[in-house]
Write an enzyme that holds these catalytic residues in place. Sequence first.
Site, PDB file in Angstrom:
ATOM      1  N   GLY A 136      -6.078   7.606   2.683  1.00  0.00           N
ATOM      2  CA  GLY A 136      -6.221   7.202   4.080  1.00  0.00           C
ATOM      3  C   GLY A 136      -5.030   6.364   4.537  1.00  0.00           C
ATOM      4  O   GLY A 136      -3.917   6.507   4.032  1.00  0.00           O
ATOM      5  N   GLU A 137      -5.270   5.525   5.544  1.00  0.00           N
ATOM      6  CA  GLU A 137      -4.265   4.589   6.050  1.00  0.00           C
ATOM      7  C   GLU A 137      -3.027   5.281   6.605  1.00  0.00           C
ATOM      8  O   GLU A 137      -1.968   4.667   6.735  1.00  0.00           O
ATOM      9  CB  GLU A 137      -3.856   3.605   4.939  1.00  0.00           C
ATOM     10  CG  GLU A 137      -5.020   2.831   4.360  1.00  0.00           C
ATOM     11  CD  GLU A 137      -4.698   2.237   2.997  1.00  0.00           C
ATOM     12  OE1 GLU A 137      -3.496   2.064   2.672  1.00  0.00           O
ATOM     13  OE2 GLU A 137      -5.640   1.948   2.252  1.00  0.00           O
ATOM     14  N   GLY A 138      -3.130   6.568   6.937  1.00  0.00           N
ATOM     15  CA  GLY A 138      -2.005   7.275   7.510  1.00  0.00           C
ATOM     16  C   GLY A 138      -1.035   7.851   6.499  1.00  0.00           C
ATOM     17  O   GLY A 138      -0.011   8.427   6.887  1.00  0.00           O
ATOM     18  N   ARG A 162       0.846  -1.201   0.000  1.00  0.00           N
ATOM     19  CA  ARG A 162       0.000   0.000   0.000  1.00  0.00           C
ATOM     20  C   ARG A 162       0.881   1.251   0.000  1.00  0.00           C
ATOM     21  O   ARG A 162       2.061   1.207   0.386  1.00  0.00           O
ATOM     22  CB  ARG A 162      -0.909   0.003   1.231  1.00  0.00           C
ATOM     23  CG  ARG A 162      -1.891  -1.138   1.300  1.00  0.00           C
ATOM     24  CD  ARG A 162      -2.901  -1.093   0.181  1.00  0.00           C
ATOM     25  NE  ARG A 162      -3.732   0.112   0.245  1.00  0.00           N
ATOM     26  CZ  ARG A 162      -4.582   0.481  -0.714  1.00  0.00           C
ATOM     27  NH1 ARG A 162      -4.690  -0.233  -1.823  1.00  0.00           N
ATOM     28  NH2 ARG A 162      -5.299   1.575  -0.581  1.00  0.00           N
TER      29      ARG A 162
END
Length: 369
Positions: free
Chosen positions: A322-324, A99
């Site tokens: 997203g996801e930091g 990711r």
Amino acid sequence: MSSLNLDDFTDLIERPDGGVRRDAEARRARQAVPPGALGRLDDLGEWLAAAQSAVPVRPVERPRLVLFAGDHKVAELNVSSRPAGSAGELVREVLEGGRPVSVLARRLGVPVRVVDMALDCDPESLPAEVVRHRVRRGGGRIDVEDALTLEEAEAAFRAGVAVADEEADSGTDLVVLGDVSVGGTTAAGVLVAALCGTDASVVTGRGGQAIDDLAWMRKCAAIRDGLRRARPVLGDQLRLLATVGGADLTAMTGFLLQSAVRKMPVILDGVVTAACALVGQRIAFRAPDWWLASHDSGEPGQTKALDRMALEPVLAQGVRVGEGAGGLLALPLVQAAAALAAELPERAEDAAEDEAEHQAQDEAEVSGA
């Protein structure tokens, strides 16, 4: 009836040291590069100095990315570009390095911690350290039912507190907080709309992988229906999270508040973390002073929440994955601000005055002894 008293956080959370911040500002005024020439970096360095209670500010040497994960049953209404119940696949991709956030974390040398709170997958399919805090499998469909029972909400909140304590105890000096969820932005939209007293359409965005107009209308309707269910419980923040939040958002709220108790600064990522921070502000009004808004994702709910908390994003790159990921992009700026604040030399005349003042103090102490 919950045994968790959220009012305790109001007394436990102190503001970052204002005196230290003034000392950091005074030190910055003495440096060779004029104040203001570094723009927002001056403010970031002073914010971090106050959070650390240290002048000169210490470098950020042990940052950590913490991601809370969960599936939201409201995604069954086709309000997301990803199928309902597929957040577990995202978590596996994060852990396997595929990711965007995985790439950024590797590049920046930041360890990644994923905390499964309510993924809709077999717990055996993920590492034990990921699933050990799981509260339930998936969350209720918030347009027609509660996301959690009150007991589950308390367990999720306490799990977030425990994770914050674990990070603080291990020496983590700054956290980038994010989420890995499917349907999470819909739950976040309900929370923001409820706490800001606005309509669903004002906070409804298109998510990380942009949805089309029909999906946006379905998402808006889901947030509207969730908002009707949220309004009667606005006075009880734990019940609000149980009604329309979900285990991952509830845990993030507990994590944010306990991080403030432990004086551990946190960089917020996108709309989901902003919504949790907004709930946290309602619980303890001093808590947002410990948080930094990393970026403007373009999600209207995030904009609304950050405006309510008077938090100004550091970046505006439109990162919606997203996801930091957006939070990690802001981390090098914070580290750069700390280095500049600590290492830029003072003007020669100011340094000489400081040396003379210190020498006079030392002589006075010797003569007094």
